[in-house]
Design a protein around this motif. Structure first.
Motif, PDB file in Angstrom:
ATOM      1  N   TYR A 113       0.923  -1.214   0.034  1.00 30.25           N
ATOM      2  CA  TYR A 113       0.089   0.042  -0.150  1.00 30.25           C
ATOM      3  C   TYR A 113       0.891   1.234  -0.164  1.00 30.25           C
ATOM      4  O   TYR A 113       1.706   1.491   0.763  1.00 30.25           O
ATOM      5  N   GLN A 114       0.427   2.012  -0.732  1.00 29.30           N
ATOM      6  CA  GLN A 114       1.104   3.557  -0.960  1.00 29.30           C
ATOM      7  C   GLN A 114       0.230   4.417  -0.051  1.00 29.30           C
ATOM      8  O   GLN A 114      -0.497   5.115  -0.726  1.00 29.30           O
ATOM      9  N   PRO A 115       0.615   5.012   1.103  1.00 25.06           N
ATOM     10  CA  PRO A 115       0.143   5.727   2.056  1.00 25.06           C
ATOM     11  C   PRO A 115       0.166   7.183   1.038  1.00 25.06           C
ATOM     12  O   PRO A 115       1.068   7.546   0.592  1.00 25.06           O
ATOM     13  N   PRO A 116      -0.830   8.170   1.590  1.00 27.80           N
ATOM     14  CA  PRO A 116      -0.789   9.315   1.280  1.00 27.80           C
ATOM     15  C   PRO A 116       0.578  10.240   1.832  1.00 27.80           C
ATOM     16  O   PRO A 116       0.941   9.863   2.910  1.00 27.80           O
ATOM     17  N   PRO A 117       1.118  11.021   0.872  1.00 28.32           N
ATOM     18  CA  PRO A 117       2.533  11.370   1.303  1.00 28.32           C
ATOM     19  C   PRO A 117       2.469  12.582   2.315  1.00 28.32           C
ATOM     20  O   PRO A 117       3.571  12.880   2.850  1.00 28.32           O
ATOM     21  N   HIS A 118       1.362  13.078   2.382  1.00 29.63           N
ATOM     22  CA  HIS A 118       1.196  14.577   3.323  1.00 29.63           C
ATOM     23  C   HIS A 118       0.934  13.769   4.697  1.00 29.63           C
ATOM     24  O   HIS A 118      -0.156  13.573   5.117  1.00 29.63           O
ATOM     25  N   VAL A 119       1.867  13.764   5.451  1.00 33.28           N
ATOM     26  CA  VAL A 119       1.811  13.586   6.996  1.00 33.28           C
ATOM     27  C   VAL A 119       1.807  15.021   7.870  1.00 33.28           C
ATOM     28  O   VAL A 119       2.615  15.891   7.429  1.00 33.28           O
ATOM     29  N   LEU A 120       1.367  14.707   9.180  1.00 33.89           N
ATOM     30  CA  LEU A 120       1.408  16.125  10.019  1.00 33.89           C
ATOM     31  C   LEU A 120       2.760  16.023  10.735  1.00 33.89           C
ATOM     32  O   LEU A 120       3.388  14.845  10.824  1.00 33.89           O
ATOM     33  N   PRO A 121       3.338  17.232  10.913  1.00 32.64           N
ATOM     34  CA  PRO A 121       4.549  16.992  11.857  1.00 32.64           C
ATOM     35  C   PRO A 121       4.620  16.169  12.943  1.00 32.64           C
ATOM     36  O   PRO A 121       3.509  15.902  13.857  1.00 32.64           O
ATOM     37  N   HIS A 122       5.539  15.453  13.377  1.00 31.96           N
ATOM     38  CA  HIS A 122       5.754  14.659  14.447  1.00 31.96           C
ATOM     39  C   HIS A 122       4.805  13.377  14.581  1.00 31.96           C
ATOM     40  O   HIS A 122       4.368  13.079  15.650  1.00 31.96           O
ATOM     41  N   THR A 123       4.284  12.985  13.292  1.00 35.55           N
ATOM     42  CA  THR A 123       3.291  11.860  13.381  1.00 35.55           C
ATOM     43  C   THR A 123       3.836  10.723  12.434  1.00 35.55           C
ATOM     44  O   THR A 123       4.828  10.985  11.603  1.00 35.55           O
ATOM     45  N   SER A 124       3.284   9.683  12.597  1.00 39.09           N
ATOM     46  CA  SER A 124       3.482   8.450  11.640  1.00 39.09           C
ATOM     47  C   SER A 124       2.256   7.728  11.371  1.00 39.09           C
ATOM     48  O   SER A 124       1.192   7.843  12.311  1.00 39.09           O
ATOM     49  N   GLY A 125       2.111   6.926  10.219  1.00 43.71           N
ATOM     50  CA  GLY A 125       0.951   6.464   9.975  1.00 43.71           C
ATOM     51  C   GLY A 125       0.457   5.052  10.692  1.00 43.71           C
ATOM     52  O   GLY A 125       1.507   4.388  10.558  1.00 43.71           O
ATOM     53  N   ALA A 126      -0.584   4.660  10.831  1.00 45.21           N
ATOM     54  CA  ALA A 126      -1.043   3.248  11.204  1.00 45.21           C
ATOM     55  C   ALA A 126      -2.217   2.998  10.570  1.00 45.21           C
ATOM     56  O   ALA A 126      -3.231   3.739  10.410  1.00 45.21           O
ATOM     57  N   TYR A 127      -2.087   1.555   9.770  1.00 44.43           N
ATOM     58  CA  TYR A 127      -2.998   1.318   9.140  1.00 44.43           C
ATOM     59  C   TYR A 127      -4.240   0.628   9.606  1.00 44.43           C
ATOM     60  O   TYR A 127      -4.071  -0.234  10.589  1.00 44.43           O
ATOM     61  N   SER A 128      -5.444   0.711   8.990  1.00 40.08           N
ATOM     62  CA  SER A 128      -6.742  -0.224   9.384  1.00 40.08           C
ATOM     63  C   SER A 128      -7.391  -0.370   8.192  1.00 40.08           C
ATOM     64  O   SER A 128      -7.962   0.495   7.518  1.00 40.08           O
ATOM     65  N   PHE A 129      -7.619  -1.608   8.056  1.00 40.16           N
ATOM     66  CA  PHE A 129      -8.037  -2.074   6.898  1.00 40.16           C
ATOM     67  C   PHE A 129      -9.567  -2.814   7.219  1.00 40.16           C
ATOM     68  O   PHE A 129      -9.850  -3.380   7.906  1.00 40.16           O
ATOM     69  N   GLY A 130     -10.417  -2.502   6.096  1.00 38.47           N
ATOM     70  CA  GLY A 130     -11.764  -3.026   6.380  1.00 38.47           C
ATOM     71  C   GLY A 130     -12.484  -3.568   4.976  1.00 38.47           C
ATOM     72  O   GLY A 130     -11.978  -3.089   3.913  1.00 38.47           O
ATOM     73  N   ILE A 131     -13.488  -4.359   5.075  1.00 37.91           N
ATOM     74  CA  ILE A 131     -14.309  -4.725   4.158  1.00 37.91           C
ATOM     75  C   ILE A 131     -15.630  -4.794   4.653  1.00 37.91           C
ATOM     76  O   ILE A 131     -15.914  -5.269   5.879  1.00 37.91           O
ATOM     77  N   ALA A 132     -16.762  -4.377   4.278  1.00 35.16           N
ATOM     78  CA  ALA A 132     -18.114  -4.199   4.508  1.00 35.16           C
ATOM     79  C   ALA A 132     -19.277  -4.324   3.626  1.00 35.16           C
ATOM     80  O   ALA A 132     -19.076  -3.907   2.277  1.00 35.16           O
ATOM     81  N   GLY A 133     -20.192  -4.598   3.890  1.00 33.03           N
ATOM     82  CA  GLY A 133     -21.234  -4.741   2.850  1.00 33.03           C
ATOM     83  C   GLY A 133     -22.092  -3.365   2.701  1.00 33.03           C
ATOM     84  O   GLY A 133     -21.939  -2.523   3.563  1.00 33.03           O
TER      85      GLY A 133
END
Length: 274
Positions: free
Chosen positions: A161-181
């Motif tokens: 997965y290629q995450p969005p490149p714009h992150v906020l200062p002093h943060t990192s990304g954590a993924y949550s994946f979902g599938i729903a009806g």
């Protein structure tokens, strides 16, 4: 004359065969376009609602502009921000079932303040529990696959997965994946900032700023809110909203109230910034 009839009959049979092949190819094309997720049910919600959130070409928004205009003040939808074609192919129904079908996934009830957890094999969730939802269903009765992903077991998927490149200062990304009806979603809640990207299907978002808490029942679903409360809202209580599609990414700022509604069987991933 008899010869001509035979030739005509053969041509007709040939044409019919060609037509059947074309129809089959078109059906396969439509199935592939939805990753195989929309093939099980024709049920879809038609009402996408209005879109009153800025929608921009991702290449036209610099990081500095993102920080100044949106990061701390309002949501924005970005198109073409990253190329997740490979990730989308890996998220097709057949690919995920082949890779993860026998693994356990953790489902949560979709209400605002309490979350019951249920562990089931991924194949059981896809084949049995991934169904359309009616407005009468309570959040406590809705089992939703989103967020409780085992990162060790799903790492082989997330690494593509290629995450969005714009992150906020002093943060990192954590993924949550979902599938729903179709008809499912998470009712109003808030947390830290992040992104949400649709891989397959359509997802309707409804948002309010931190100082404008929406009126909702914590155990009623987003679908019931949209059908029973939304139509009667005064103009000044209407949410910011938009429906996002594959390849579109919605950014939501810190502490913004938001609810989601899947209009189709949807595959999606969020990147929480913390």
């Amino acid at each position: 004359m008899e010869y001509n009839k035979t030739v005509f009959h053969s041509c007709a049979q040939f044409s019919a065969l060609i037509c059947l092949i074309i129809i089959a190819l078109k059906a396969e094309e439509r199935s592939d376009a939805g990753g195989g997720w929309s093939f099980d049910s024709d049920f879809r919600l038609k009402d996408e609602g209005p879109c009153n959130i800025d929608v921009l070409d991702g290449s036209s928004l610099s990081y500095q502009q993102f920080i100044e205009r949106y990061a701390y003040s309002r949501p924005v939808i970005l198109r073409g921000l990253t190329d997740n074609t490979e990730f989308q192919l890996l998220c097709s129904r057949s690919s995920l079932l082949e890779e993860y079908g026998d693994r356990k996934v953790r489902l949560s009830t979709a209400n605002t303040y309490s979350y019951r957890k249920v562990d089931v094999p991924f194949r059981e969730y896809v084949d049995i529990l991934l169904t359309p939802q009616s407005p009468e269903t309570l959040g406590s009765d809705t089992l939703y696959f989103f967020g409780d992903n085992n990162f060790t077991e799903w790492q082989s998927l997330f690494q593509h997965y290629q995450p969005p490149p714009h992150v906020l200062p002093h943060t990192s990304g954590a993924y949550s994946f979902g599938i729903a009806g179709p008809g499912t979603g998470v009712p109003f809640h808030w947390h830290g900032p992040g992104y949400s990207e649709v891989i397959y299907g359509r997802k309707r978002w409804l948002l309010y700023p931190p100082d404008k808490e929406p009126h909702f029942h914590p155990n009623h679903t987003t679908l019931s809110w949209v059908t029973e409360t939304y139509p009667y809202l005064p103009e000044d209580e209407a949410p910011l909203e938009c429906t996002i599609r594959p390849g579109e990414v919605l950014y939501f700022p810190d502490r913004w109230w938001h609810a989601t509604l899947n209009l189709d069987t949807s595959v999606f991933i969020s990147t929480f910034l913390g």
